[in-house]
Design a protein around this motif. Sequence first.
Motif, short mmCIF file in Angstrom:
data_model
loop_
_atom_site.label_atom_id
_atom_site.label_comp_id
_atom_site.label_asym_id
_atom_site.label_seq_id
_atom_site.Cartn_x
_atom_site.Cartn_y
_atom_site.Cartn_z
N UNK A 1 0.82 -1.22 0.00
CA UNK A 1 0.00 0.00 0.00
C UNK A 1 0.84 1.27 0.00
N UNK A 2 2.02 1.21 0.64
CA UNK A 2 2.90 2.38 0.68
C UNK A 2 3.28 2.80 -0.73
N UNK A 3 3.40 1.80 -1.60
CA UNK A 3 3.89 2.04 -2.96
C UNK A 3 2.73 2.29 -3.93
N UNK A 4 1.50 2.29 -3.40
CA UNK A 4 0.35 2.69 -4.20
C UNK A 4 -0.48 1.56 -4.76
N UNK A 5 -0.21 0.35 -4.30
CA UNK A 5 -0.95 -0.80 -4.83
C UNK A 5 -1.62 -1.59 -3.71
N UNK A 6 -2.57 -2.43 -4.10
CA UNK A 6 -3.17 -3.37 -3.15
C UNK A 6 -3.80 -4.49 -3.96
N UNK A 7 -4.01 -5.61 -3.30
CA UNK A 7 -4.67 -6.73 -3.96
C UNK A 7 -6.17 -6.45 -4.03
N UNK A 8 -6.86 -6.96 -5.05
CA UNK A 8 -8.32 -6.86 -5.03
C UNK A 8 -8.87 -7.62 -3.83
N UNK A 9 -9.91 -7.06 -3.19
CA UNK A 9 -10.56 -7.76 -2.09
C UNK A 9 -11.53 -8.78 -2.69
N UNK A 10 -11.35 -10.04 -2.30
CA UNK A 10 -12.19 -11.11 -2.85
C UNK A 10 -13.15 -11.63 -1.79
N UNK A 11 -14.18 -12.30 -2.24
CA UNK A 11 -15.21 -12.79 -1.35
C UNK A 11 -14.98 -14.28 -1.04
N UNK A 12 -14.98 -14.65 0.22
CA UNK A 12 -14.90 -16.06 0.57
C UNK A 12 -16.21 -16.74 0.16
N UNK A 13 -16.12 -18.02 -0.24
CA UNK A 13 -17.36 -18.73 -0.61
C UNK A 13 -18.38 -18.63 0.52
N UNK A 14 -19.60 -18.26 0.18
CA UNK A 14 -20.65 -18.20 1.20
C UNK A 14 -20.70 -16.91 1.97
N UNK A 15 -19.73 -16.02 1.77
CA UNK A 15 -19.73 -14.76 2.51
C UNK A 15 -20.57 -13.75 1.76
N UNK A 16 -21.57 -13.17 2.46
CA UNK A 16 -22.50 -12.27 1.77
C UNK A 16 -22.34 -10.82 2.22
N UNK A 17 -21.40 -10.55 3.14
CA UNK A 17 -21.21 -9.19 3.63
C UNK A 17 -20.48 -8.33 2.62
N UNK A 18 -20.09 -7.12 3.03
CA UNK A 18 -19.43 -6.18 2.11
C UNK A 18 -18.01 -6.62 1.76
N UNK A 19 -17.59 -6.30 0.53
CA UNK A 19 -16.22 -6.59 0.11
C UNK A 19 -15.51 -5.32 -0.36
N UNK A 20 -16.08 -4.17 -0.04
CA UNK A 20 -15.52 -2.90 -0.52
C UNK A 20 -14.09 -2.73 -0.03
N UNK A 21 -13.28 -2.09 -0.86
CA UNK A 21 -11.91 -1.74 -0.45
C UNK A 21 -11.97 -0.41 0.30
N UNK A 22 -11.33 -0.33 1.46
CA UNK A 22 -11.44 0.87 2.29
C UNK A 22 -10.42 1.95 1.92
N UNK A 23 -9.27 1.55 1.43
CA UNK A 23 -8.22 2.55 1.23
C UNK A 23 -7.67 2.54 -0.21
N UNK A 24 -7.97 1.48 -0.95
CA UNK A 24 -7.42 1.29 -2.31
C UNK A 24 -7.47 2.57 -3.16
#
Length: 395
Positions: free
Chosen positions: A239-262
Amino acid sequence: MNSWVELSESRLAANYRALAEMAGVEVMAVIKADAYGHGAPACAPALARAGARWLGVADVAEGVAVLASLAGVEPRPRILIMSGLLPEDAPAIVEHDFAPVVWTLPQLESLAVTVSRAGAAPLGVHLEIDSGMSRQGVAPGPEFDGILAWLVAHPQLTLEGLMTHFASAEIAGSPQTTLQRERFEQACRAVAASGLRPAWVHAGNTSTIDNGAEADPMAWLARVARTLSARPMVRSGIGLYGYSLPIERAPGFSGPVAARVHDRLQPVMTWKTRVMALSDVAPGEAVGYNGAFIAQRAMRLALLPVGYSDGLRRSLSATNGSTGGWVLINGQRANIVGRISMNLTVVDVTGLSGVNVGDEAVLLGDGITADDHASIAGTISYEILCGVRARQRLA
Ligand SMILES: *Cc1c(COP(=O)(O)O)cnc(C)c1O
């Protein structure tokens, strides 16, 4: 090396501050692997000025280089040696007062003997719990209890930090993370029972801060740290260098997957070279090794003095059947044609206006990101950034 990297100190500082604000707890700036290819001696003082009180490096050699770069910087950040230690590393660790990550009795013994021999002040060590990644660390259990008892009996070393690392921080609702949290809490209970009181409890990475599955992903860590009267800390690198991995959803997880700082992170590295030569080829001419690309029309080509030995991945090569990577010349996109060579790459500048020998070509930066390279090369931004070999300078 005919390419260079320009580092934006203002973006590096802004990324650090965005991560710290989102985390709401202390953020260790991870600058291992030469600051993910950005140059640790350039990044370390900039991060210290941005407020980083902890820097994470891979090994003692990196620690020595970073320490030299911090001459005159106040307050001087503490340096964590993250990737284990060899017996011969102990003297330098004690001499420079680095904080090593430890998890075995032989590691502790070699450090304690070195502290005694040197007549040095007690050395702060960070004990890594293997909470379910099976990489580095000791799992909760009898061996771990033995290490705690050893630490209680050896005042040459103090338990400065208790830490673990998550294997799936970018997975929203990851059951692996839940299990790892449980095991880490188990370890914290054993530490509490031992009477040892670490100053810091640290866990997680950029994705831990970024993962929007929880409103406050640091709440768990802060609570666990409180049980030991310790301070919570998260370790951020990419993140310091300006990148991050995409946030992925675990199987069966229905909550939010939004990226907070990306969206607040900006690439720090701009990797550049210059057009070395221009040429025109007729239709039917082969370009590069094996004639993997045949000009289908008259083309104007620019030769760039970089190749896979500099970290420009060979998988960005292009054939007639498949496009590969691209560079930006005067803000215009120029596609790579043919196979990338060890030190040379050919790009298509047909129809681009005003391209001259000596013009700058952007290999990585705004408009062509490490994520672009990674998706073509079938890897992650981390590996692309670490692979760049070029002169680095702050801009
Ligand atoms: C590399 C590393 C980090 C930083 O991870 P990012 O995903 O780059 O933020 C944190 N902790 C440990 C133990 C690491 O090895």
